[in-house]
Scaffold this active site. Sequence first.
Site, PDB file in Angstrom:
ATOM      1  CE  LYS A 113      -4.476  -1.675   1.036  1.00  0.00           C
ATOM      2  NZ  LYS A 113      -5.746  -1.603   1.696  1.00  0.00           N
ATOM      3  CE  LYS A 195      -5.485  -8.223  -1.586  1.00  0.00           C
ATOM      4  NZ  LYS A 195      -6.878  -8.065  -1.293  1.00  0.00           N
ATOM      5  CE  LYS A 198     -13.303  -4.063  -0.232  1.00  0.00           C
ATOM      6  NZ  LYS A 198     -12.048  -3.925   0.537  1.00  0.00           N
TER       7      LYS A 198
END
Length: 331
Positions: A113, A195, A198
């Site tokens: 992130k 992965k 969303k």
Amino acid sequence: MSKPVLFSGIQPSGQLMIGNYIGAIKPWLAMQDDHDCLFCLVDLHAITVRQDPEQFRTQVLDALALYLACGLDADKSVLFLQSHVPQHCELAWILNCFAQIGQLNRMTQFKDKSQKHADNINAGLFTYPILMAADILLYQTQKVPVGHDQKQHLELARDLAIRFNHYHGNIFSIPEPNIPEHGARIMSLQDPSKKMSKSDDNENSVIRLLDMPDIIVKKLKRSVTDSENNIIYDPKNQPGVANLLTLLALASDQSIAECESQLAGKGYGALKTQTAEAIVAMLAPLQSSYQAIREDELALLSILQRGAEQASQRARHTLQKAQQALGMITL
Ligand code: AQP
């Protein structure tokens, strides 16, 4: 005999997608009847990344309506919003004082992130796993069903509970992860080495729970495979094909071997079409009930109110135990 306590949650950081469904919600549904379940929407985790306030409020209610449309039942489980139970933050502070910087530095989600949000590497992003540990430990949780990406965070929650108990007595239950054998890591349709997420910027990489059938077909058609034209489950050498086979198997309730043999001798076009059809069929029931649930905002807010009361009562009890164990004066 009391049922084992189960806690899990999803960040309302965008519209929920099939990775969240297959890796988390579907396993939750299977455990809802024989566990004492708390299902949270972890809005405090979601703000570690910038959210548009107006859109955020909508996303939270959308996610709650999706929980219900998927079959989570507020009469069987506690459904609530993390920020409605302030004890999550209070326990997180205490656990901050038990967490070691070295261990936090090893968290892969923080590294991922930080790369993705290089202009906003905030302290919340770094201490996120401590808040997640507080979420879990507050409820004396025994089982935490999560996808594979949360395994490392869960190990930290266990370590913190063990460390706290070592110094201050038996205050927290030690939670066990519950990671599905297949589907714990659904990959991006555009880059099968990462992965599905969303909050991915590329809409073609993710199938959302409310995507209409024609969109699902289009996204599957555009999904990345390879030039082998060989439908076998080989995640290392053919990750895109393996991901589609996993999705097909899970969406059609078959084994991967059954899907492979059905598709033997056929091309990737057939794999993509069948996978799209299976996903459309899997999502149809929740899509048909979603709208009516979402429109009744008062009912959604009253579920959150009830969930907050039920969760707070339990959270207060554990927090007070932890505070007293530390020698803090509680009133
Ligand atoms: N691709 C995935 N495959 C299987 N399970 C997955 N989960 C997430 N992605 C996959 C599981 O869904 C639950 C909720 O995840 P989260 O919303 O709390 O955060 P996340 O893991 O960071 O999921 P996203 O979708 O990638 O969120 P963003 O994009 O906001 O960071 C967890 O049990 C997770 O394992």
